[in-house]
Design an enzyme around this catalytic site. Structure first.
Site, PDB file in Angstrom:
ATOM      1  N   GLY A  19      27.614  19.323 -18.618  1.00  0.00           N
ATOM      2  CA  GLY A  19      28.433  19.187 -19.875  1.00  0.00           C
ATOM      3  C   GLY A  19      27.916  19.337 -20.967  1.00  0.00           C
ATOM      4  O   GLY A  19      26.827  19.209 -21.214  1.00  0.00           O
ATOM      5  N   GLU A  69      29.628  25.027 -21.424  1.00  0.00           N
ATOM      6  CA  GLU A  69      28.649  24.021 -21.174  1.00  0.00           C
ATOM      7  C   GLU A  69      28.251  24.225 -19.591  1.00  0.00           C
ATOM      8  O   GLU A  69      26.738  24.203 -19.433  1.00  0.00           O
ATOM      9  CB  GLU A  69      28.865  22.850 -21.676  1.00  0.00           C
ATOM     10  N   GLU A 111      24.195  25.299 -18.507  1.00  0.00           N
ATOM     11  CA  GLU A 111      23.374  24.430 -17.855  1.00  0.00           C
ATOM     12  C   GLU A 111      23.162  24.706 -16.436  1.00  0.00           C
ATOM     13  O   GLU A 111      21.976  24.409 -15.952  1.00  0.00           O
ATOM     14  CB  GLU A 111      23.934  22.811 -18.173  1.00  0.00           C
ATOM     15  N   GLU A 154      16.244  20.053 -12.551  1.00  0.00           N
ATOM     16  CA  GLU A 154      16.654  20.412 -11.388  1.00  0.00           C
ATOM     17  C   GLU A 154      18.363  20.340 -11.325  1.00  0.00           C
ATOM     18  O   GLU A 154      18.952  19.391 -12.063  1.00  0.00           O
ATOM     19  CB  GLU A 154      16.132  20.113 -10.258  1.00  0.00           C
TER      20      GLU A 154
END
Length: 129
Positions: free
Chosen positions: A40, A56, A60, A114
């Protein structure tokens, strides 16, 4: 905005998504605070909450989320934070939930070390902001 107010308190709205798959939750290991959290980020002017969460999450993780359901709205004393550069923020968080997504997970990004799915009873300590 920061060049106008310096490091003084700035209010932001953040939107995140809890993604569940096979009874596991997707978390990202963030580079900025070295903590685990849900994907987010901060809302841009004119965006809808859902648009922010979708954008977002895709930026990401590489995933496209769909059929978002409101999970919760969070505010209060926990919303205050100071970034490493000294900037103060107060963030209201709008969190969604989904099991509907597509795409391939990007493991490493500018913001993440990760991404990994965790069972609910094996969640690592989570970022609270």
């Amino acid at each position: 905005m920061r060049h106008l107010i310096g490091s003084n308190l700035l209010m932001t709205v953040g939107c995140g998504v809890i993604i569940e798959y096979n009874e596991q939750i997707l978390l990202q290991h963030r580079k900025d605070h070295d903590v685990w959290g849900i994907p987010g980020g901060v809302m841009e002017p004119g965006e809808l909450f859902e648009e922010t969460a979708i954008r977002e999450t895709n930026e990401e993780t590489g995933l496209t989320v769909r059929k978002l359901k409101l999970f919760g709205i969070y505010s209060g004393d926990e919303g205050y934070s100071r970034y490493e550069n000294g900037d103060l923020v107060y963030s209201v968080q709008i969190i969604f939930f989904t099991t509907e997504f597509s795409g391939e997970i990007i493991q490493s990004t500018d913001e993440s070390h990760e991404h990994r799915f965790f069972s609910r009873n094996e969640l690592p300590p989570l970022n609270q902001h």
